[in-house]
Design a protein around this motif. Structure first.
Motif, short mmCIF file in Angstrom:
data_model
loop_
_atom_site.label_atom_id
_atom_site.label_comp_id
_atom_site.label_asym_id
_atom_site.label_seq_id
_atom_site.Cartn_x
_atom_site.Cartn_y
_atom_site.Cartn_z
N UNK A 204 0.63 -1.35 -0.02
CA UNK A 204 -0.45 -0.09 0.30
C UNK A 204 0.88 1.03 0.17
N UNK A 205 2.23 1.35 -0.55
CA UNK A 205 2.60 2.54 -0.17
C UNK A 205 3.10 2.94 -1.95
N UNK A 240 -10.93 -5.85 -5.27
CA UNK A 240 -11.55 -4.65 -4.69
C UNK A 240 -11.21 -3.71 -5.13
N UNK A 241 -10.13 -3.51 -5.84
CA UNK A 241 -9.57 -2.19 -6.36
C UNK A 241 -10.60 -0.96 -7.10
N UNK A 242 -10.33 -0.16 -7.70
CA UNK A 242 -11.06 0.80 -7.48
C UNK A 242 -11.20 1.28 -9.22
N UNK A 243 -12.08 0.75 -10.10
CA UNK A 243 -11.53 0.50 -11.39
C UNK A 243 -12.32 1.89 -11.82
N UNK A 244 -13.74 2.23 -10.95
CA UNK A 244 -14.42 3.36 -11.81
C UNK A 244 -13.65 4.48 -11.26
N UNK A 245 -12.37 4.81 -11.23
CA UNK A 245 -12.39 6.43 -11.16
C UNK A 245 -10.90 5.94 -10.87
N UNK A 250 -5.47 3.04 -7.40
CA UNK A 250 -3.69 2.12 -6.76
C UNK A 250 -4.08 1.36 -5.66
N UNK A 251 -3.48 0.23 -5.02
CA UNK A 251 -3.57 -0.32 -4.16
C UNK A 251 -3.42 0.82 -2.87
N UNK A 252 -2.75 1.52 -3.05
CA UNK A 252 -2.27 2.37 -1.68
C UNK A 252 -3.90 2.23 -1.17
N UNK A 253 -4.95 3.23 -1.68
CA UNK A 253 -6.46 3.93 -2.14
C UNK A 253 -6.93 2.31 -1.23
N UNK A 254 -6.99 1.02 -1.97
CA UNK A 254 -7.62 -0.42 -0.98
C UNK A 254 -7.53 -0.35 0.06
N UNK A 255 -6.05 -0.18 0.79
CA UNK A 255 -5.08 -0.69 1.43
C UNK A 255 -5.96 0.16 2.66
N UNK A 256 -6.06 1.40 2.06
CA UNK A 256 -6.10 3.03 3.90
C UNK A 256 -7.40 2.64 3.16
N UNK A 257 -8.42 2.72 2.31
CA UNK A 257 -10.25 2.12 2.90
C UNK A 257 -10.87 0.52 3.89
N UNK A 258 -9.42 0.22 3.26
CA UNK A 258 -9.93 -1.06 4.48
C UNK A 258 -8.63 -0.99 5.69
N UNK A 259 -8.38 -0.56 5.67
CA UNK A 259 -7.45 -0.56 7.09
C UNK A 259 -6.29 -1.30 6.54
N UNK A 260 -5.08 -1.23 7.29
CA UNK A 260 -3.61 -2.45 6.64
C UNK A 260 -3.68 -4.07 7.22
N UNK A 261 -5.14 -3.61 8.95
CA UNK A 261 -5.09 -4.45 8.98
C UNK A 261 -6.02 -5.82 8.28
N UNK A 262 -6.90 -4.91 7.90
CA UNK A 262 -7.99 -6.10 7.37
C UNK A 262 -7.50 -6.67 5.82
N UNK A 263 -7.23 -5.48 5.04
CA UNK A 263 -6.58 -5.88 3.93
C UNK A 263 -5.74 -7.45 4.12
N UNK A 264 -4.97 -7.08 5.31
CA UNK A 264 -3.45 -8.54 5.91
C UNK A 264 -4.95 -9.47 5.42
N UNK A 265 -5.79 -9.42 6.13
CA UNK A 265 -6.43 -10.46 6.87
C UNK A 265 -7.48 -11.00 5.68
N UNK A 266 -7.70 -9.55 4.92
CA UNK A 266 -7.88 -10.85 3.22
C UNK A 266 -7.37 -11.66 2.45
N UNK A 267 -5.67 -11.18 3.13
CA UNK A 267 -4.61 -11.98 1.56
C UNK A 267 -4.09 -12.63 2.80
N UNK A 268 -4.69 -13.07 3.43
CA UNK A 268 -4.21 -14.08 4.80
C UNK A 268 -5.89 -15.27 4.38
N UNK A 269 -6.95 -14.91 4.09
CA UNK A 269 -7.78 -15.84 3.78
C UNK A 269 -7.18 -16.23 2.36
N UNK A 270 -7.07 -15.36 1.55
CA UNK A 270 -6.76 -15.63 0.10
C UNK A 270 -5.65 -16.73 0.18
N UNK A 271 -4.79 -16.51 0.92
CA UNK A 271 -3.69 -17.28 1.06
C UNK A 271 -3.55 -18.63 1.34
#
Length: 568
Positions: A204-205, A240-245, A250-271
């Motif tokens: 998310x940088x 979940x990345x924005x394709x409408x704007x 960028x992924x930084x917007x997604x990580x910020x919107x979800x929070x880094x903790x929730x993003x990491x949780x989503x990644x772990x679930x997929x992984x």
């Protein structure tokens, strides 16, 4: 360095043939521009203000003298006699014709180079430390991992159409020389207490319109599991990345919107569903790649101090050569060797990062003569000879001076990082090169620059931040106001382990005001610093207020600047 095998060479050759057919169809009108655009972008071809620009990958910044000679040939035959080394370890040609693009790519393929995925909404050229394999503070040589990930990501069908471009940086040293936290994904390699290679993952940088430092989302990941874990990151982003704007994609917007903790949780679930799959790296794959990154055949040499080296030089040249030793020569893992930075920032004469055909050919010869035929491209738009015998530093310096690549300004104010800006780029709001030239001309006294010490100055021609202005101690951003070019100043940015996003100081300035603004800022530093303080240390102690006040002091047209309101 890595040597293409049959698979690599076949893939690149087929890509050239495919693109040649696409260009032919575009030229005869059977392929419309809207259909052609994504195809050319994934082959590194942009349409800019005056011509096409071709961006060629230098994976993780490593290349050899044969490849540099081909880059020089391309510059001479297909461009205007120069190439531009970028902040992301690529080289760009700014005056390419569409008709010539396939021929250029064919020439590059002969020396194991390409432009695949140097643009487009895909995984871009993977970058790393320009001193990988030789740096004294290195935990682990990151180049085998870089190469494995390059192969994994190249033409990966699942990641060919991401919401936006996606950039990796990989570091394996104590000092971060990759701007790790300002990438979509930063991978920090290290070894655990058992000596096993592991990685910490930051996500998310990014810079651009919304500068954000990446967040740590995974620690202690075994190197073998990098493909599956990175796939999980990219799948969450793809889903979940924005394709409408465009500005929020960028992924930084997604990580910020979800929070880094929730993003990491989503990644772990997929992984969880793919971590034990077939995509992970194996020791066999590591061995296949790592054999290309063995140490050169170094001589057994004594380690020399700067004093010992200077004692062999005549008094007339000791001062200027000593400065070069201090600024352009870096320590090495092997006794008796050093790494040398060749400055592509001659004061006021060419754009930062530019190298002419003649310079490239000469530097290729220097690489053969002094550094086992290998070179590195840095994030600061300079070149490195990584393996130079200390006893030959003076000889190399004399040869480098002839090519005007020996200016001892590495890390100083005039070691400016700048994008091509409005002179070339159709996205730019303002010119970057004009500003860089004016500042270099204003601060042309090497005695004064050495007294100032380390100061990073970064210039971007638009909010996309290709000049990384957000992480410069002093940043300059070109902005558009009612069709006019203005320049916004940021202060306090840093790259490296203490990465920080700079802060806008206030209303923007006209181009011809910038040298005076810089003078005011620098003079404030000189007046306020303690004996050994760097610019950034003084800034941290004093805060922005005195520098902001100085920036607007006695600057002509100040009233008009303020009347137009705050910075964009």
């Amino acid at each position: 360095m890595y040597k293409y095998d049959h698979i690599d060479q076949t893939l690149v050759a087929q890509r050239v043939s495919q693109f040649r057919d696409q260009v032919t169809r575009r030229l005869n009108g059977s392929l419309a521009e809207e259909e052609f655009r994504p195809l050319r972008l994934q082959n590194g071809l942009y349409h800019q203000r005056h011509a096409y620009m071709l961006r060629v990958a230098i994976p993780y910044g490593l290349f050899n003298s044969k490849q540099l000679r081909t880059m020089a040939m391309v510059a001479e035959k297909y461009d205007r006699g120069y190439g531009h080394f970028t902040t992301r370890q690529n080289i760009q040609y700014n005056w390419v014709t569409l008709e010539d693009a396939p021929d250029i790519l064919a020439e590059l393929a002969k020396v194991e180079m390409h432009a695949i995925q140097t643009s487009g909404n895909c995984i871009r050229n993977i970058t790393s430390d320009a001193f990988a394999g030789v740096a004294g503070d290195e935990y682990v040589d990151p180049r085998p991992v870089c190469e494995l990930l390059r192969q994994w990501s190249t033409l990966h069908p699942e990641f060919a159409y991401l919401p936006r471009k996606f950039k990796f940086a990989i570091n394996g040293a104590k000092e971060d020389r990759t701007i790790l936290l300002c990438h979509d994904v930063g991978i920090e390699l290290k070894k655990n207490t058992n000596g096993e290679l592991i990685s910490d993952i930051y996500a998310g940088g990014g810079m651009g319109r919304t500068p954000v430092l990446g967040s740590l989302i995974k620690t202690g990941l075994p190197w073998q599991l990098l493909p599956s874990y990175l796939t999980a990151i990219l799948r969450v982003y793809n889903r979940f990345g924005r394709r409408d704007n465009l500005y929020k994609a960028r992924i930084k917007i997604l990580v910020k919107a979800l929070s880094p903790e929730e993003f990491a949780r989503q990644v772990e679930g997929e992984w969880l569903h793919i971590k034990n799959g077939d995509d992970n790296f194996t020791q066999v794959e590591w061995d296949r790649v790592a054999k290309h990154f063995l140490k050169p055949t170094y001589k057994s040499l004594p380690k020399l101090s700067d004093e010992q080296i200077l004692n062999t030089i005549n008094d007339e040249e000791k001062v200027i050569f000593g400065r070069w030793l201090a600024r352009n020569v870096k320590s090495h893992q092997i006794p008796g060797y050093a790494s040398v930075i060749l400055s592509l920032k001659p004061h006021g004469s060419v754009a930062p990062g530019d190298a002419t055909t003649a310079q490239m050919l000469a530097i290729a010869n220097l690489a053969d003569q002094y550094s086992f035929g290998e070179l590195r491209a840095t994030h600061e738009q300079n070149l490195v000879l990584a393996d130079v015998e200390q006893s030959k530093l003076y000889e190399l310096w004399q040869e480098a001076k002839k090519q005007k690549v020996a200016l001892p300004n590495i890390g100083l104010l005039t070691d400016i990082i700048a994008c091509p800006g409005g002179d070339f780029c159709s996205l730019a709001n303002a010119k970057s090169l004009l500003i860089a030239k004016a500042i270099q001309e204003r601060f042309d006294d090497l005695d004064y620059l050495f007294d100032l010490g380390d100061i990073s100055l970064n210039i971007s021609g638009c909010i996309n931040s290709c000049g990384h202005h957000h992480v410069g101690n002093i940043g300059v951003l070109g902005v558009d106001k009612d069709g006019e070019e203005w320049y916004q100043i940021t202060l306090g940015g840093e790259q490296g382990n203490e990465a920080t996003i700079g802060k806008v100081i206030g209303p923007s300035f006209y181009a011809d005001e910038i040298p005076d603004v810089m003078t005011n800022i620098i003079e404030t530093y000189v007046e306020q610093r303690n004996d050994s303080e760097s610019f950034i240390e003084t800034y941290h102690r004093l805060g922005v207020a005195p520098f902001k006040e100085a920036a607007y002091k006695n600057v002509k047209k100040k009233e008009k600047v303020e009347a137009l309101g705050g910075a964009l």
